[in-house]
Design an enzyme around this catalytic site. Sequence first.
Site, PDB file in Angstrom:
ATOM      1  N   CYS A  72     -13.395  -0.193  84.885  1.00 31.13           N
ATOM      2  CA  CYS A  72     -13.149   1.258  84.845  1.00 31.13           C
ATOM      3  C   CYS A  72     -14.305   2.061  85.431  1.00 31.13           C
ATOM      4  O   CYS A  72     -14.123   3.188  85.879  1.00 31.13           O
ATOM      5  CB  CYS A  72     -12.884   1.712  83.416  1.00 31.13           C
ATOM      6  SG  CYS A  72     -11.471   0.866  82.706  1.00 31.13           S
ATOM      7  N   HIS A 130     -12.930   9.228  84.010  1.00 31.94           N
ATOM      8  CA  HIS A 130     -12.011   8.096  84.158  1.00 31.94           C
ATOM      9  C   HIS A 130     -10.857   8.318  83.189  1.00 31.94           C
ATOM     10  O   HIS A 130     -11.070   8.636  82.020  1.00 31.94           O
ATOM     11  CB  HIS A 130     -12.748   6.789  83.845  1.00 31.94           C
ATOM     12  CG  HIS A 130     -11.818   5.672  83.499  1.00 31.94           C
ATOM     13  ND1 HIS A 130     -10.784   5.313  84.327  1.00 31.94           N
ATOM     14  CD2 HIS A 130     -11.743   4.856  82.404  1.00 31.94           C
ATOM     15  CE1 HIS A 130     -10.114   4.316  83.761  1.00 31.94           C
ATOM     16  NE2 HIS A 130     -10.672   4.019  82.602  1.00 31.94           N
ATOM     17  N   ASN A 186      -3.573   4.469  82.642  1.00 33.71           N
ATOM     18  CA  ASN A 186      -4.951   4.111  83.009  1.00 33.71           C
ATOM     19  C   ASN A 186      -4.894   3.200  84.235  1.00 33.71           C
ATOM     20  O   ASN A 186      -4.389   2.078  84.160  1.00 33.71           O
ATOM     21  CB  ASN A 186      -5.600   3.397  81.803  1.00 33.71           C
ATOM     22  CG  ASN A 186      -7.036   2.970  82.060  1.00 33.71           C
ATOM     23  OD1 ASN A 186      -7.448   2.825  83.200  1.00 33.71           O
ATOM     24  ND2 ASN A 186      -7.771   2.756  80.988  1.00 33.71           N
TER      25      ASN A 186
HETATM   26  N1  COA Z   1       3.924   0.988  70.233  1.00 35.74           N
HETATM   27  C1  COA Z   1       4.140   1.105  68.926  1.00 35.74           C
HETATM   28  N2  COA Z   1       3.289   0.657  67.971  1.00 35.74           N
HETATM   29  C2  COA Z   1       2.158   0.059  68.393  1.00 35.74           C
HETATM   30  C3  COA Z   1       1.867  -0.097  69.768  1.00 35.74           C
HETATM   31  C4  COA Z   1       2.798   0.397  70.691  1.00 35.74           C
HETATM   32  N3  COA Z   1       2.619   0.307  72.020  1.00 35.74           N
HETATM   33  N4  COA Z   1       0.680  -0.717  69.874  1.00 35.74           N
HETATM   34  C5  COA Z   1       0.229  -0.959  68.635  1.00 35.74           C
HETATM   35  N5  COA Z   1       1.136  -0.482  67.741  1.00 35.74           N
HETATM   36  C6  COA Z   1       1.052  -0.507  66.286  1.00 35.74           C
HETATM   37  C7  COA Z   1       0.144  -1.610  65.770  1.00 35.74           C
HETATM   38  O1  COA Z   1       0.859  -2.814  65.667  1.00 35.74           O
HETATM   39  C8  COA Z   1      -0.261  -1.061  64.427  1.00 35.74           C
HETATM   40  O2  COA Z   1       0.784  -1.271  63.524  1.00 35.74           O
HETATM   41  P1  COA Z   1       0.475  -1.609  61.965  1.00 35.74           P
HETATM   42  O3  COA Z   1      -0.255  -0.397  61.442  1.00 35.74           O
HETATM   43  O4  COA Z   1       1.828  -1.796  61.393  1.00 35.74           O
HETATM   44  O5  COA Z   1      -0.373  -2.841  61.984  1.00 35.74           O
HETATM   45  C9  COA Z   1      -0.358   0.440  64.653  1.00 35.74           C
HETATM   46  O6  COA Z   1       0.433   0.708  65.850  1.00 35.74           O
HETATM   47  C10 COA Z   1      -1.762   0.926  64.885  1.00 35.74           C
HETATM   48  O7  COA Z   1      -2.388   0.069  65.837  1.00 35.74           O
HETATM   49  P2  COA Z   1      -3.845   0.304  66.317  1.00 35.74           P
HETATM   50  O8  COA Z   1      -4.166  -0.698  67.372  1.00 35.74           O
HETATM   51  O9  COA Z   1      -4.760   0.421  65.140  1.00 35.74           O
HETATM   52  O10 COA Z   1      -3.702   1.740  66.982  1.00 35.74           O
HETATM   53  P3  COA Z   1      -4.805   2.728  67.416  1.00 35.74           P
HETATM   54  O11 COA Z   1      -4.658   3.982  66.688  1.00 35.74           O
HETATM   55  O12 COA Z   1      -6.164   2.104  67.478  1.00 35.74           O
HETATM   56  O13 COA Z   1      -4.375   3.018  68.912  1.00 35.74           O
HETATM   57  C11 COA Z   1      -5.033   2.479  71.120  1.00 35.74           C
HETATM   58  C12 COA Z   1      -4.389   1.974  69.843  1.00 35.74           C
HETATM   59  C13 COA Z   1      -5.106   1.317  72.086  1.00 35.74           C
HETATM   60  C14 COA Z   1      -4.161   3.572  71.707  1.00 35.74           C
HETATM   61  C15 COA Z   1      -6.431   3.045  70.772  1.00 35.74           C
HETATM   62  O14 COA Z   1      -7.173   2.111  70.054  1.00 35.74           O
HETATM   63  C16 COA Z   1      -7.188   3.466  71.972  1.00 35.74           C
HETATM   64  O15 COA Z   1      -6.850   4.444  72.593  1.00 35.74           O
HETATM   65  N6  COA Z   1      -8.253   2.734  72.329  1.00 35.74           N
HETATM   66  C17 COA Z   1      -9.009   2.978  73.515  1.00 35.74           C
HETATM   67  C18 COA Z   1      -8.307   2.274  74.607  1.00 35.74           C
HETATM   68  C19 COA Z   1      -8.825   2.620  75.940  1.00 35.74           C
HETATM   69  O16 COA Z   1      -9.061   3.751  76.252  1.00 35.74           O
HETATM   70  N7  COA Z   1      -8.982   1.619  76.773  1.00 35.74           N
HETATM   71  C20 COA Z   1      -9.405   1.775  78.065  1.00 35.74           C
HETATM   72  C21 COA Z   1     -10.873   1.916  78.101  1.00 35.74           C
HETATM   73  S1  COA Z   1     -11.368   1.998  79.720  1.00 35.74           S
END
Ligand code: COA
Length: 336
Positions: A115, A262, A292
């Site tokens: 990234c 980004h 992304n």
């Molecule tokens: N659709 C529906 N539910 C989903 C899902 C999807 N695509 N992906 C995960 N879930 C569920 C999980 O299974 C979990 O369920 P549970 O509570 O029953 O176990 C719940 O949603 C929460 O998951 P979690 O991973 O804790 O969500 P989060 O709030 O951390 O959000 C991201 C996930 C990835 C959106 C978040 O962590 C994020 O934005 N991280 C940064 C990612 C990023 O920017 N990456 C690029 C960097 S360059």
Amino acid sequence: MYSSKISGVGHYVPERVVTNDDLSKIIDTNDAWITERTGIKERRFADLEAGETPSVMGTKAAELALKRANISKHDIDFIIFATLSPDYYFPGPGVMVQDQLGIGEIGALDVRNQCSGFVYGLSVADQFIKTGMYKNILLIGAELHSGGLDMTSRGRGVSVIFGDGAGAVVISRAENGEEGILSTHMHSEGKYAKELALLSPNTSHWVPEIMQKNDPEDLSYYPYMNGNFVFKHAVVRFSEVIEEALQTNNCSVSDIDLLIPHQANLRISQFIQKKMGMRDDQVFNNIMKYGNTTAASIPIAMSEAWEEGRLQPGKLICLAAFGSGFTWASALLRWH
Ligand code: COA
């Protein structure tokens, strides 16, 4: 010592639009979850059968950037290509751009900083121009994520976030006292390498072994992301590296005309905006449309910002990135 400036910006995204509703038909997800957590509404997926590879998309973005820079492709002295999803494991796509553009036997360098790859590439280009070694450098960021994502419910935490596309800039020697690129800043923290990574195939887990084991539980050839962990580090590092660029140039947040971060996640962008006390019009977001696109996201965003007339002469532009590595980087530039 010379200065460098961005003399042209361009982008290319595949025609195929994949909405959150489209994804919810193949994996257990929904528009509300994706929109709330990431801000993404749709992304583009490349058409592999039509030959849309990262180098092909990158070349198309480059052709537009060259046109807007108003220079001939034959005036390019060097190519830098940033991607985590090259056409092939090796060689990298930089050489393919040299071939596809049909230009002379100039050097082509591939940057592997995910990234942050575009900003790292910008910094490299800036140094070559400052020393006088090159006058015009083509810098491309392009990604094709769609072919390598786990498109089952198992991979939903990662797969809904990423999209395909390409952006390119021409970086040229600044003339007549133009300021252009003021400074660039790069960092890394390799102890977190595995928090956001695609681990296989690799030199100790090679294709024959993977094929021999044929293990359906082996997920090492899909990208892994520790989402929460990445989020927490991203918001800290983004603001640190933006502050670093501002301090280096004796500027303050209120001096920034446009921050082009980004496009990792709209929530990360909004968090930084709030933390730094920036207005809506100071921050550019287009992740809603493309997801992304890793190394491509900043040049795609720059190209759209330019099309919208938001990159005007004299404007102070800040670029900032964070991602796998971890790596993070920023650049401050005065548009000319
Ligand atoms: N659709 C529906 N539910 C989903 C899902 C999807 N695509 N992906 C995960 N879930 C569920 C999980 O299974 C979990 O369920 P549970 O509570 O029953 O176990 C719940 O949603 C929460 O998951 P979690 O991973 O804790 O969500 P989060 O709030 O951390 O959000 C991201 C996930 C990835 C959106 C978040 O962590 C994020 O934005 N991280 C940064 C990612 C990023 O920017 N990456 C690029 C960097 S360059």
